[in-house]
Structure formats: structure tokens, C-alpha cells
Design a protein around this motif. Structure first.
Motif, mmCIF file in Angstrom:
data_model
loop_
_atom_site.group_PDB
_atom_site.id
_atom_site.type_symbol
_atom_site.label_atom_id
_atom_site.label_comp_id
_atom_site.label_asym_id
_atom_site.label_seq_id
_atom_site.Cartn_x
_atom_site.Cartn_y
_atom_site.Cartn_z
ATOM 1 N N GLY A 1 0.828 -1.200 0.000
ATOM 2 C CA GLY A 1 0.000 0.000 0.000
ATOM 3 C C GLY A 1 0.858 1.244 0.000
ATOM 4 N N ASP A 2 0.202 2.388 0.105
ATOM 5 C CA ASP A 2 0.932 3.650 0.165
ATOM 6 C C ASP A 2 1.750 3.716 1.455
ATOM 7 O OD1 ASP A 2 -0.258 4.302 -2.186
ATOM 8 O OD2 ASP A 2 -1.576 5.845 -1.380
ATOM 9 N N THR A 3 2.928 4.309 1.371
ATOM 10 C CA THR A 3 3.774 4.537 2.541
ATOM 11 C C THR A 3 3.471 5.924 3.110
ATOM 12 O OG1 THR A 3 5.551 3.124 1.717
ATOM 13 C CG2 THR A 3 6.142 4.768 3.359
ATOM 14 N N SER B 1 10.872 5.113 -6.981
ATOM 15 C CA SER B 1 9.873 5.570 -6.013
ATOM 16 C C SER B 1 9.743 7.079 -6.076
ATOM 17 C CB SER B 1 10.253 5.139 -4.595
ATOM 18 O OG SER B 1 10.333 3.734 -4.480
ATOM 19 N N ARG B 2 8.567 7.579 -5.728
ATOM 20 C CA ARG B 2 8.317 9.018 -5.721
ATOM 21 C C ARG B 2 7.672 9.411 -4.397
ATOM 22 N NH1 ARG B 2 5.617 11.154 -11.164
ATOM 23 N NH2 ARG B 2 6.331 13.083 -10.171
ATOM 24 N N THR C 1 3.916 11.035 1.647
ATOM 25 C CA THR C 1 3.251 9.840 1.134
ATOM 26 C C THR C 1 3.968 9.370 -0.119
ATOM 27 O OG1 THR C 1 1.695 11.076 -0.252
ATOM 28 C CG2 THR C 1 1.037 10.626 2.028
ATOM 29 N N ALA C 2 3.893 8.067 -0.368
ATOM 30 C CA ALA C 2 4.509 7.493 -1.563
ATOM 31 C C ALA C 2 3.717 6.273 -1.982
ATOM 32 C CB ALA C 2 5.963 7.122 -1.315
ATOM 33 N N ALA C 3 3.369 6.222 -3.268
ATOM 34 C CA ALA C 3 2.681 5.049 -3.809
ATOM 35 C C ALA C 3 3.673 3.908 -3.949
ATOM 36 C CB ALA C 3 2.058 5.394 -5.159
ATOM 37 N N PRO C 4 3.197 2.664 -3.921
ATOM 38 C CA PRO C 4 4.115 1.533 -4.068
ATOM 39 C C PRO C 4 4.767 1.503 -5.434
ATOM 40 C CG PRO C 4 1.831 0.796 -4.145
ATOM 41 C CD PRO C 4 1.800 2.236 -3.738
ATOM 42 N N ASN C 5 5.921 0.857 -5.468
ATOM 43 C CA ASN C 5 6.659 0.668 -6.713
ATOM 44 C C ASN C 5 6.280 -0.711 -7.265
ATOM 45 O OD1 ASN C 5 8.455 0.692 -8.817
ATOM 46 N ND2 ASN C 5 10.295 0.565 -7.550
ATOM 47 N N PRO D 1 6.832 -2.041 -1.700
ATOM 48 C CA PRO D 1 6.643 -0.744 -1.049
ATOM 49 C C PRO D 1 7.677 0.261 -1.532
ATOM 50 C CG PRO D 1 7.636 -2.311 0.463
ATOM 51 C CD PRO D 1 7.259 -3.084 -0.756
ATOM 52 N N ALA D 2 7.318 1.517 -1.505
ATOM 53 C CA ALA D 2 8.231 2.572 -1.947
ATOM 54 C C ALA D 2 9.442 2.657 -1.024
ATOM 55 C CB ALA D 2 7.505 3.911 -1.975
#
Length: 466
Positions: A55-57, A94-95, A116-120, A124-125
């Protein structure tokens, strides 16, 4: 009765007798055969390894440093004493996006940083952020640095005090979308675990709770933080005054859970102390539920070799203990903690006992396998501490995410190393086997540090059995 009938009856009786004899023999044979080994058919439970979708970090920072009761007419009011500088970044692929979280109950502090960071893909990011600040005021002075961390449903604060001169504040951030109900369970040197308090933390806000509210007069508190409804990020902001002089500040991260084996990296001994009430270096311990025998082995940070004899302590379940390491010579150390039952632990360190000194708490460094990102906040002479947590040699690589040369450090089994790193930089670190890492800072009157945590483990593989 005719002769024919008599013969028929005799024959039938003989058959019955013979059948009974055969049946009895079969029963005896079965009973005798029971102890013998029977052929068996065994089948291992069907299972498969599944890697959940990441999920998002979420990374939440502590934000502005808070002062309590600066206005004598408003002794319980919180105000901003300093605003930290923040560094953040992401490994390739990752962003990271910066947001903010509202701060409740501090009139002049509206927000704390959040990322916040979306998964790669399925992973996980690999992102990181950290913050630091220096304060020089009549009531607060020192340097503090901490990593921005994801929230969790349970964590432990091992540090601070509820005694005179201590001004410690629990920071509870709820970066989620629903309200969290947070329960604090306090432990002390006389035992505990029964005294609990509860607060409600609205979604998207950070609350500030004075530690003395639940641990007044306690010199060595430990606080368990549990949440329902939403995960929260817990941290402890500490400041200390001795004889009217400020002697340091710190922002300390929470510990994930009790463990039987852990390592406190980046413990710096600066001065020695023979004052039992004011040690210069010490380890605070708690075995929450079971009595434990604990061994503490200090090691040289440069190579992992033992630095003197191990210390042994027996803990009573629910009662906080402390082990004094003030006799350590000036230098950098790690302290390995092994126990017969799960414990939580943190190391206290200080540059001195009077005006112009600073202090810090170092919490255990978790195992890292594979790759992760870590941020080095701005601060004096930052060092990366590495410890090999495996039984074979390991080569650790770390590279600045914004470009730069890759450094490779080979660690013997159980070995360690310290490496200078750049302030205000983010690195990607990788190791094929388990290692531990921490970042530390030191200058005259400035002391801080924090462990490196692995990339969010939400997507770790799990075994599913049928």
C-alpha cells in the motif's frame, strides 16, 4: 430325538465352538499387534508463499519542538520553541509527495510535515525523511534529530521522566482517514502496567500529551502505546533543566515491540560519572509480562569487538530497570541486549551534567535485509553505524539517491563499522544478509541519533496454509 437330529445339533455346536475360538484368536492377535508399527501416510499441509500488494507509505515527522508553560499565567499551554529543517528523498523507482498534518492544541504551530509514496509495483516505496533542529534559549537548549516514520497499531516509548526539571511530551500523530482511540499504559520502577489513560486522536491530526500526566514523579517511565481505529505514529519530545540551566533536548522514536535480542547502535560515551542519580550513559529496560535475565554487552562501534565485560541484570515483570554504563571510556559503542524473555530497551547518553550539555536517547536498530532508503538530517559530523546481524560476512552498499559514488563496506560475521555520511542527504542502502544501521551526530553541546528502519514491511511475504 432322532439320531439324525442329534448329529445335526452336535455338528452345529462344534461350529460355534470353533468360531468362538477363531474370534478369540483374532482379538488376541489384534491386541498384540497394536504396539507394533503400523504403516502410516503423512502429508505436509498444503501451503503457498504469497506476497501481498504493498500500500501507500506514510511518513510522519515530529514537527515543531514544543515548550510547556512559557507563559507563567498559562502553565499548561504549549507553544513553539523551534521549527526543524527536513530532508526527504526517494530511491530510483519511487516518488515522494510532501503533505502536512494538523497540530492540535498548540496555537502557534499549525502543521507538521508528512510524506506519502505510492508503491513501486508490488513492492513498497523506498523513501525516507528526517528532521533536526538546534535551540538556544533560557529554558531550552540543545540539538535534536529524528527520522520520520510510518504509523503502527502498537509501539513503546522507553525514555523521558516525570520528575522535576523534565518537560517531556508524547507526540501522537494520526495520518489516517479515520479517528484513532489511543491507550497509554504506564510502567515504572515500582512496577506498573495497570495505570492506563485514553485519548481520541482525530484523523489527520497530531496530539501533544505531557508525559507527566500519566507518569508524574516517575524517574524511569516506559509507556506502551496501542491504538484502535487507525494506526498512529508515537514519538517523545524531551527537554531537561538542572538547577535552572537547560541541559539538552531530544526527539525520540518509539520501539516497535519487545524482543529477546536487540542492539543499541551509536551509543556515545563523552564523560564519565560517579553520580548514581545522574549517570552519563545508561540503558533503561522493561520486561513487560515475564521475569527476565538480561545480558548487556558493550562493543566498540569501529569493529564490533567487546568493550569490557558484559553486565547481567534480573528484571521483574512489569518493573522498569536501569543499567549504568557511566564507566565507559570516551568513544563510540553499540550495546547488545539479549534476554530470556522479550524486553524493550533504550540507551541514555549525555555530553555532560551541567549547563551547555546535551543528551540523546538511542533506540534499538532493527534488522535490514535487501534494500531500503534512509535520510541524514542536517547536523554536526553525521556518522552511519553498521552492524552485521548474520553469521556470515556481508557487503553493505549505500548510494546517495541524488547522485554520487556508491560506498561498499564489508563486515565480518558479527562485525561493525562507522562511516561518515553527508548531512541533508538521502541514501539507498542494500545488503543481501541481515544488518543493522543507525545515524548519529556529535559536537560540543550537541548530541543526537536514530536507527535506520527497513522499507515498510507491509508487503513482506507470508505463508498461507490450507
Amino acid at each position: 430325538m432322532t439320531r439324525q437330529n442329534a448329529l445335526r445339533i452336535a455338528t452345529t455346536g462344534a461350529r460355534l465352538v470353533a468360531g468362538a475360538v477363531v474370534s478369540a484368536a483374532c482379538v488376541v492377535a489384534a491386541v498384540v499387534a497394536v504396539p507394533a508399527a503400523w504403516p502410516t501416510v503423512e502429508r505436509a499441509p498444503a501451503h503457498t508463499t504469497v506476497k501481498p500488494v504493498a500500500g501507500d507509505t506514510l511518513l510522519t515527522c515530529a514537527g515543531p519542538f514544543r515548550a510547556l508553560g512559557r507563559d507563567a499565567s498559562r502553565a499548561t499551554e504549549l507553544s513553539t520553541a523551534g521549527t526543524p529543517s527536513v530532508v526527504s528523498g526517494a530511491a530510483p523507482g519511487s516518488r515522494l509527495a510532501q503533505k502536512s498534518i494538523a497540530i492540535a492544541g498548540v496555537p502557534d504551530a499549525r502543521q507538521a510535515p508528512m510524506f506519502t509514496a505510492a508503491p513501486n509495483g508490488q513492492d513498497p516505496a523506498e523513501v525516507a525523511a528526517a528532521e533536526s533542529l538546534s535551540i538556544a534559549a533560557e529554558d531550552l537548549a540543545g540539538f535534536a534529530a529524528s527520522a520520520c516514520r510510518p504509523p503502527s497499531m502498537e509501539s513503546w516509548i522507553v525514555g523521558g521522566a516525570g520528575t522535576t526539571g523534565s518537560n517531556d511530551i508524547l507526540l501522537i500523530a494520526n495520518p489516517g482517514a479515520v479517528t484513532a482511540t489511543v491507550t497509554f499504559t504506564e510502567y515504572g520502577s515500582q512496577g506498573g502496567g495497570m495505570h492506563t489513560t485514553e485519548v481520541v486522536v482525530p484523523a489527520g491530526t497530531q496530539s501533544s500529551i505531557p508525559l507527566a500526566a500519566g507518569a508524574a514523579g516517575e524517574a524511569t517511565p516506559v509507556v506502551r502505546v496501542t491504538s484502535s481505529g487507525a494506526a498512529v505514529r508515537a514519538a517523545l519530545q524531551s527537554s531537561l533543566i538542572r538547577t535552572l540551566d537547560p541541559v539538552g533536548i531530544d526527539v525520540q522514536d518509539a520501539i516497535a515491540r519487545p524482543s529477546k535480542a536487540q542492539s543499541l547502535l551509536g551509543v556515545r560515551a563523552v564523560v564519565q560519572s560517579d553520580d548514581d542519580d545522574n549517570p552519563s550513559t545508561a540503558v533503561r529496560l522493561l520486561a513487560p509480562s515475564t521475569d527476565a535475565i538480561v545480558m548487556l554487552q558493550p562493543r566498540n562501534a569501529a569493529d564490533g569487538t567487546p568493550a569490557g565485560a558484559a553486565k547481567k541484570v534480573q528484571l521483574t515483570a512489569g518493573q522498569v530497570g536501569s543499567v549504568d554504563f557511566s564507566a565507559l571510556k570516551a568513544g563510540l559503542y553499540s550495546i547488545d541486549v539479549t534476554s530470556t524473555a522479550p524486553v524493550v530497551a533504550a540507551a541514555w547518553e549525555t555530553t555532560g551534567l551541567g549547563k551547555g550539555s546535551d543528551f540523546a536517547w538511542m533506540t534499538p536498530a532493527p534488522d535490514i535485509t535487501g534494500s531500503t532508503a534512509f535520510a541524514v538530517a542536517d547536523g554536526p559530523a553525521p556518522l552511519l553505524h553498521l552492524q552485521n546481524a548474520s553469521t556470515s560476512a556481508a557487503t553493505v552498499e549505500f548510494t546517495p539517491v541524488r547522485g554520487g559514488a556508491t560506498q561498499r563496506i564489508t563486515l565480518a560475521a558479527g562485525g561493525a563499522a562507522t562511516v561518515p555520511v553527508a548531512a541533508r542527504a538521502v541514501y539507498a542502502l542494500s545488503s543481501p544478509t541481515a544488518v543493522r544501521a543507525a545515524v548519529s551526530y556529535y559536537a560540543e553541546g550537541k548530541l543526537a541519533g536514530y536507527p535506520v528502519w527497513p522499507t515498510d514491511a507491509v508487503a513482506a511475504p507470508i505463508a498461507v496454509y490450507q
